[in-house]
Write a protein that holds these residues in place. Structure first.
Motif, mmCIF file in Angstrom:
data_model
loop_
_atom_site.group_PDB
_atom_site.id
_atom_site.type_symbol
_atom_site.label_atom_id
_atom_site.label_comp_id
_atom_site.label_asym_id
_atom_site.label_seq_id
_atom_site.Cartn_x
_atom_site.Cartn_y
_atom_site.Cartn_z
ATOM 1 N N ILE A 203 -6.893 -6.072 -12.993
ATOM 2 C CA ILE A 203 -7.297 -6.200 -11.587
ATOM 3 C C ILE A 203 -7.422 -4.825 -10.940
ATOM 4 C CG2 ILE A 203 -6.548 -7.036 -9.321
ATOM 5 C CD1 ILE A 203 -5.340 -9.483 -10.907
ATOM 6 N N VAL A 204 -6.486 -3.929 -11.238
ATOM 7 C CA VAL A 204 -6.603 -2.544 -10.752
ATOM 8 C C VAL A 204 -7.911 -1.935 -11.256
ATOM 9 C CG1 VAL A 204 -5.670 -0.210 -11.055
ATOM 10 C CG2 VAL A 204 -4.156 -2.079 -10.394
ATOM 11 N N HIS A 205 -8.239 -2.176 -12.510
ATOM 12 C CA HIS A 205 -9.501 -1.667 -13.069
ATOM 13 C C HIS A 205 -10.699 -2.191 -12.272
ATOM 14 C CE1 HIS A 205 -12.653 -0.703 -15.965
ATOM 15 N NE2 HIS A 205 -13.008 -1.966 -15.943
ATOM 16 N N GLU A 206 -10.702 -3.471 -11.946
ATOM 17 C CA GLU A 206 -11.825 -4.065 -11.193
ATOM 18 C C GLU A 206 -11.923 -3.467 -9.797
ATOM 19 O OE1 GLU A 206 -13.802 -5.617 -12.920
ATOM 20 O OE2 GLU A 206 -12.982 -7.293 -14.046
ATOM 21 N N TRP A 207 -10.794 -3.317 -9.130
ATOM 22 C CA TRP A 207 -10.830 -2.810 -7.754
ATOM 23 C C TRP A 207 -11.191 -1.338 -7.720
ATOM 24 C CZ3 TRP A 207 -5.726 -5.490 -5.733
ATOM 25 C CH2 TRP A 207 -5.972 -6.872 -5.644
ATOM 26 N N GLU A 208 -10.770 -0.589 -8.717
ATOM 27 C CA GLU A 208 -11.191 0.813 -8.798
ATOM 28 C C GLU A 208 -12.682 0.919 -9.104
ATOM 29 O OE1 GLU A 208 -8.487 2.554 -11.607
ATOM 30 O OE2 GLU A 208 -7.012 3.060 -10.044
ATOM 31 N N THR A 209 -13.185 -0.003 -9.925
ATOM 32 C CA THR A 209 -14.631 -0.066 -10.188
ATOM 33 C C THR A 209 -15.383 -0.354 -8.896
ATOM 34 O OG1 THR A 209 -14.300 -0.815 -12.470
ATOM 35 C CG2 THR A 209 -16.440 -1.291 -11.459
ATOM 36 N N ALA A 210 -14.884 -1.307 -8.116
ATOM 37 C CA ALA A 210 -15.520 -1.661 -6.845
ATOM 38 C C ALA A 210 -15.476 -0.492 -5.870
ATOM 39 C CB ALA A 210 -14.835 -2.882 -6.244
ATOM 40 N N ALA A 211 -14.344 0.193 -5.792
ATOM 41 C CA ALA A 211 -14.212 1.333 -4.876
ATOM 42 C C ALA A 211 -15.189 2.437 -5.238
ATOM 43 C CB ALA A 211 -12.773 1.855 -4.904
ATOM 44 N N LYS A 212 -15.303 2.724 -6.528
ATOM 45 C CA LYS A 212 -16.242 3.758 -6.985
ATOM 46 C C LYS A 212 -17.683 3.366 -6.639
ATOM 47 C CE LYS A 212 -17.704 6.283 -11.162
ATOM 48 N NZ LYS A 212 -19.129 5.930 -11.079
ATOM 49 N N ALA A 213 -18.029 2.107 -6.863
ATOM 50 C CA ALA A 213 -19.383 1.648 -6.549
ATOM 51 C C ALA A 213 -19.670 1.762 -5.056
ATOM 52 C CB ALA A 213 -19.566 0.204 -7.024
ATOM 53 N N LEU A 214 -18.688 1.449 -4.230
ATOM 54 C CA LEU A 214 -18.887 1.533 -2.780
ATOM 55 C C LEU A 214 -19.070 2.970 -2.324
ATOM 56 C CD1 LEU A 214 -16.347 -1.204 -1.716
ATOM 57 C CD2 LEU A 214 -18.811 -1.253 -1.278
ATOM 58 N N ARG A 215 -18.406 3.909 -2.993
ATOM 59 C CA ARG A 215 -18.621 5.321 -2.655
ATOM 60 C C ARG A 215 -20.068 5.719 -2.884
ATOM 61 N NH1 ARG A 215 -13.407 5.892 -4.874
ATOM 62 N NH2 ARG A 215 -14.178 6.493 -6.943
ATOM 63 N N GLU A 216 -20.719 5.024 -3.798
ATOM 64 C CA GLU A 216 -22.126 5.280 -4.115
ATOM 65 C C GLU A 216 -23.050 4.293 -3.414
ATOM 66 O OE1 GLU A 216 -21.945 4.969 -8.342
ATOM 67 O OE2 GLU A 216 -20.738 6.797 -8.591
ATOM 68 N N ASP A 217 -22.494 3.487 -2.510
ATOM 69 C CA ASP A 217 -23.239 2.452 -1.766
ATOM 70 C C ASP A 217 -23.920 1.453 -2.697
ATOM 71 O OD1 ASP A 217 -22.532 3.461 0.769
ATOM 72 O OD2 ASP A 217 -24.104 4.993 0.621
ATOM 73 N N ASP A 218 -23.290 1.202 -3.840
ATOM 74 C CA ASP A 218 -23.794 0.229 -4.805
ATOM 75 C C ASP A 218 -23.061 -1.088 -4.575
ATOM 76 O OD1 ASP A 218 -24.588 -1.265 -6.961
ATOM 77 O OD2 ASP A 218 -24.025 0.202 -8.502
ATOM 78 N N VAL A 219 -23.545 -1.848 -3.610
ATOM 79 C CA VAL A 219 -22.853 -3.072 -3.220
ATOM 80 C C VAL A 219 -22.897 -4.149 -4.312
ATOM 81 C CG1 VAL A 219 -22.814 -4.967 -1.529
ATOM 82 C CG2 VAL A 219 -23.143 -2.607 -0.772
ATOM 83 N N PRO A 220 -24.027 -4.346 -5.015
ATOM 84 C CA PRO A 220 -24.027 -5.375 -6.077
ATOM 85 C C PRO A 220 -22.952 -5.145 -7.138
ATOM 86 C CG PRO A 220 -26.275 -4.757 -5.531
ATOM 87 C CD PRO A 220 -25.389 -3.791 -4.819
ATOM 88 N N THR A 221 -22.795 -3.901 -7.599
ATOM 89 C CA THR A 221 -21.769 -3.615 -8.612
ATOM 90 C C THR A 221 -20.377 -3.851 -8.058
ATOM 91 O OG1 THR A 221 -23.177 -2.028 -9.774
ATOM 92 C CG2 THR A 221 -20.796 -1.806 -10.082
#
Length: 276
Positions: A60-78
């Motif tokens: 779950i930490v892996h998923e949320w860190e993936t989501a946080a990284k994507a949001l820093r790049e404004d990649d909402v779908p990922t």
């Protein structure tokens, strides 16, 4: 002549050394990590269930860190995909309480002494989950001072933006009026609700529900709901097993868990609904 492929009658069985399955999964390592400290047969399920929870915390930490990284790049779908995966994983994590949910005080007491001062609040990976949710506290690093690598990882996580911080920064870049004091806040401190952020989510939810930001909000709400359910299931299992006694590790036990269960994750996503 038939060109149909024929399955071999038996799979390939002869491997040099370990099997490719073992090389990948490390099952032999996992199934030899259980070292019970009492003679009670019920301790094994408690230990294995706790270890399984730690594995779910990790993914779950892996998923949320993936989501946080994507949001820093404004990649909402990922980011949304990662959050949706974490919802299914949170459901599996929450189901981990099932084997422990019926513990009586006598059953728990039969091996409770083996835990010594061990307590779930000492879980470093669970603490990383809480930090990603915005529930930051430097004092929660103290139990890990004796483990330098773990302490360093937690200290790094403490000073990084939470998942919700990244969400709000993304909203600001998309033109939503997230206030500067929220965007520039000390991210090593617990996130506090903001009326202006509540107004942002109210506007998002008053618009097109098919909008990517609204879908992101719903994915975050799904996460928040399941975290709340996790906390409540923890509370109920603890209350059933030990009542209001002091928790292992010297925590306040049920009183501590009741306080935790009252807190909303991503609070403005909940309060904004009153104004839509």
């Amino acid at each position: 002549m038939s060109h149909e492929a024929h399955e071999p009658e038996t799979p390939h069985l002869d491997f040099h050394g370990t099997t490719p399955y073992e090389d990948y999964v490390k099952a032999d390592v996992l199934t030899h990590l259980q070292h019970t400290l009492s003679d009670d047969p019920g301790e094994m399920v408690f230990l294995v269930t706790t270890q399984v929870m730690e594995l779910w915390f990790t993914v779950i930490v892996h998923e949320w860190e993936t989501a946080a990284k994507a949001l820093r790049e404004d990649d909402v779908p990922t980011a949304t995909d990662a959050l949706k995966r974490s919802v299914r994983e949170l459901e599996a994590l929450n189901a981990s309480w099932k084997p422990l949910s019926g513990l009586t005080p006598a059953q728990f007491n039969s091996y409770r002494g083996a835990l010594g001062e061990g307590s779930g609040f000492q879980s470093a990976m669970y603490r990383r989950m809480e930090f990603l949710l915005g529930d930051k506290s430097a004092s929660m690093l103290v139990p890990h001072r004796g483990a330098p690598r773990v302490h360093a990882e937690l200290e790094k996580a403490l000073h990084e933006p939470s998942l919700y911080d990244e969400v709000l920064r993304h909203l600001a870049r998309q033109g939503h009026p997230v206030p500067d004091e929220v965007l520039r806040r000390d991210v090593s401190r617990r996130y506090e609700p903001s009326p202006q952020v509540e107004a942002v989510w109210t506007a998002v939810y008053s618009g097109d529900e098919r909008d990517a930001t609204a879908r992101l909000g719903e994915a975050l709400t799904d996460v928040a709901e399941l975290v709340w359910r996790w906390r409540n299931d923890h509370l109920v299992a603890t209350r059933r097993a030990m009542g209001a006694k002091t928790g292992t590790g010297g925590s306040a036990g049920v009183a501590w868990l009741e306080k935790r269960a009252q807190k909303s994750v991503f609070p403005e996503l909940w309060t904004a609904r009153s104004y839509v």
